[in-house]
Design a protein around this motif. Sequence first.
Motif, PDB file in Angstrom:
ATOM      1  N   SER A   1       0.867  -1.185   0.000  1.00 14.89           N
ATOM      2  CA  SER A   1       0.000   0.000   0.000  1.00 14.89           C
ATOM      3  C   SER A   1       0.900   1.230   0.000  1.00 14.89           C
ATOM      4  O   SER A   1       1.983   1.230   0.577  1.00 14.89           O
ATOM      5  CB  SER A   1      -0.910   0.022   1.232  1.00 14.89           C
ATOM      6  N   ARG A   2       0.451   2.259  -0.654  1.00 15.96           N
ATOM      7  CA  ARG A   2       1.260   3.474  -0.789  1.00 15.96           C
ATOM      8  C   ARG A   2       1.356   4.199   0.556  1.00 15.96           C
ATOM      9  O   ARG A   2       0.381   4.372   1.265  1.00 15.96           O
ATOM     10  CB  ARG A   2       0.644   4.395  -1.841  1.00 15.96           C
TER      11      ARG A   2
ATOM     12  N   ASP B   1       2.299   7.655   2.566  1.00 15.94           N
ATOM     13  CA  ASP B   1       2.413   9.095   2.344  1.00 15.94           C
ATOM     14  C   ASP B   1       3.751   9.641   2.840  1.00 15.94           C
ATOM     15  O   ASP B   1       4.301  10.581   2.259  1.00 15.94           O
ATOM     16  CB  ASP B   1       1.263   9.827   3.057  1.00 15.94           C
TER      17      ASP B   1
END
Length: 921
Positions: free
Chosen positions: A20-21, A23
């Motif tokens: 998952s990306r 931030d």
Amino acid sequence: MEFRPRNYIAEEESHALPRSRADDHPLFAPSTSSNHHKVDVVDHESHDFFDPLRSPAANAVALNKDVEDGESSSTVSSEAAAEVSVKEWTTFKRFLMQKFPVSKMVSVSLMPDVIIKTGKANVKDSTTKHLKELDDPANFAEEDVKVITGQEYVSRLHELKDEIKRAWTAEDRVTSLKLSIKVARLLMDTSVLQFYPTLFVLVAEIMDMLGNLVWERIKQKAEFGEDGSRLCYLSENFKEINICVEAKETCNNWFCKVGSVRELLPRIYLELAILPCWRFLNDRPANSLQRLVLMTRGLADPLASVYCRLYMAHCARKLPSCDTGHLITSINDIKILLTRVLSTKEAAHGKSVDNRRLLVSLMEPTIEYIMKCIFKDASQRQVGTVLMELGLGRNQVELFGSNPCVSVVLHHLLKELPTEIVGSYAVEILHLIEYSNDKSYDQCLNYRLLGFRLCERRPTLDILNAAVDRIIQVVTLLDELDDFLKVVDPYVDIILQNQMDNHLNTILEGISERACKKEIVDNDVVGLQSILMKILSHFKDLEDVFALGHFLEILDVMYGSSRISIDMQILNMATRNGCINDPTTVQLLFEICQALHDGIDFVNSKGDDYQAARLISRFVLMVDYGAEMERHLTFLVECRGAFGSINELKETLVHSSNHLATKALKDGRKHLSFVKSCIAFSEVTIPSISDHIRQLNLYIETSEVALLAGLISHSDGLVDSAISCLQSVDLINGSLTPVDVDGMVTSIQKLCSLLVIVPGNPELGFTHTLKSILSLITSQSWITSKIKIRISCAIVSLSATLSQNKLPYNADLEILSNDLLFYGDSSYVQELLSFSEHVLQNLVEIIEQEPSGAARGSMALEACNCIAASFKINHNIQPVCSKLIETAKSNLSTNDAYLQSTIKVLDKHLPTSGISASTTI
């Protein structure tokens, strides 16, 4: 049998972790963090640990408070001071005896009976005496016929010490005193100069013992009555009023007995030995010191006189409080004695000039010790007073006038002066050194010492400039390189720190001029090493060092271990700042590496030599000619010729050559001929490397490069060379360590990984290379059963991989791999299956023959997992797997995790096979 089909892309995706990306980067620490990340630090107000990162103000206050409390409450007791004094005296005595060791024979002109009583004094026969008289009549006239070895003399003194103690224990104190007087008389004889310091140390120990015995006897009489009852307890700082009459009478009696000794020197020594006993008679015992100092002026012999003053300085430290007046008087008297010794054409006792130098060197330790006592814990104001009393200051403000000082005295004065005084009066001290130009001490060493003292705490820049300017003027007048280096060595630090580039150039020019005049000696080389090391440590960029005038000229005249150290430092600097691109710098460093290589025997290298080899290898690795790749390869060829005895370097050369080839391949195939040259360089270099594991890995690496270039025939040849390297291991090195063997197995597995993308040769057979590796298993004695299983499993896995319609990886360039060359060719797959079946049979046989049960179980599980990953579990494979599982079960614990997981894998691939049921645990 049938190979299990694999879809490597699908398998990779199925085993990949979900992503998952993010931030923010997980290691990024924002200035304001959320509350759930906050950690509270509890401070329990403990100041035992000073944390400079937390509460600096509070910690500073606490620290200051501790310092103030310590200063107000830390008064060193006299007992502690006495203990320090004893340690310093013991160290000094040891230093004295080491500096002037006992000679083999001692010929004393007036051998006392107290020494020859048990010592073996040799009387020379008449023939020997007559011959010596004919050879040297003058010397014979002075020569005594009594000779004793130095060790016998020392042993006799130890015997006398024991006799004195035994007599005292037997309450025969008269005998103790008489023997002590005889021992003290020994110091009157200075005919054997070199032996005198040892004699002094031994006699001083006996005097100290006698003094302690007398002190304890009088103290006992002061504290206890004749009936044994305690009269009082004497504290550390007792007064004369606390002493009873009987104790005073005993003490006074001892001083009267000592005062009745006829000879001056033993009388002084004995009174000094019992000097602390004046405390029983007088609250100011130090008052007697000035009288004793004046008494020493009656000693005619300068050597005996200065050592008597040395013993006085030692004994005075036993008193509770004592000023330095007697010490200053002693130094002034010693200066007069030295002036007389140095001014006469012949030294004392009619000896030669060499003996005069020896006499001064024997007197020097006494000056050093007394000077330390003078300046111990002295304040700046007290220092000014001392310098005035020594005749070196007009007043407490204008110190160091124009009066000269004896050089040896000045040297030890300069050693003990406070740093603030040295820094403030550096120029005046320089003038004083110039005035004090006598033969008692090397004047260059005084200039040198001043430089080191100035480095302790940096004075103001104007004082430094004036001092360095004067030093440069001084050294330009010195002809000898040794003297020049002695003086400038400490000032190089000052010059570099204050960026006095003009002075640095002057020094290097001066060194160059003097070094080229004649052949330099070892002392010169050591001095040059010190200076060049300081220069190298100061500069960050090596080009700046090479740009200094005369630096390389000076480097060329150096040799031996000093040259090696400098070369290693230069290479260390050169290899810590990235690639080396400048051709001139490369050539200079190459020549430095040649000098380093020629100075070390790398064939039998040990310790620091390994570091030198690593530095040369790192230099070669970091050279980069950029687009001039042909020049770079030529450089590698030159390095191979120049540094052929360094094994580590040969490996570096192959890595560099392969790197050059891959660098050339980035531009396509237009540099193919250059790539071939690189590969040929590697092929020639690898066989000269002694380590076979390194050889094997380099063959594999070079084969990969050849494969990238599309040079399949070169790659095949390198693979064959790798296998030949493995086959010759037993012939060259029959005893391999477990680490070596494990490295070999890992390299063989790496070779199998390479063979995945190497195109097969139909003429020799698809499995020709695999058969060569398999034959290695049976022909090499170092391959154990466990290793055979690991290699066999690697071969099986390789065969299964080669059978796939799509290989897991292939070469980047247009090379047809086996999945394209033999796609749909049943004979290709059949040959792989037939070969794998043969390998499986060997696997089972090796496992069955293994004598160790635990090893047999582990090997069975390893083979079973390999089979499950490589083949479909059908009616041909199932019995093999079942047999291996049974073997593992019978030799391993039922709770073995490896066994449990292997059974689960087998059940997963063929749940209805019955394997699980047949191997229920």
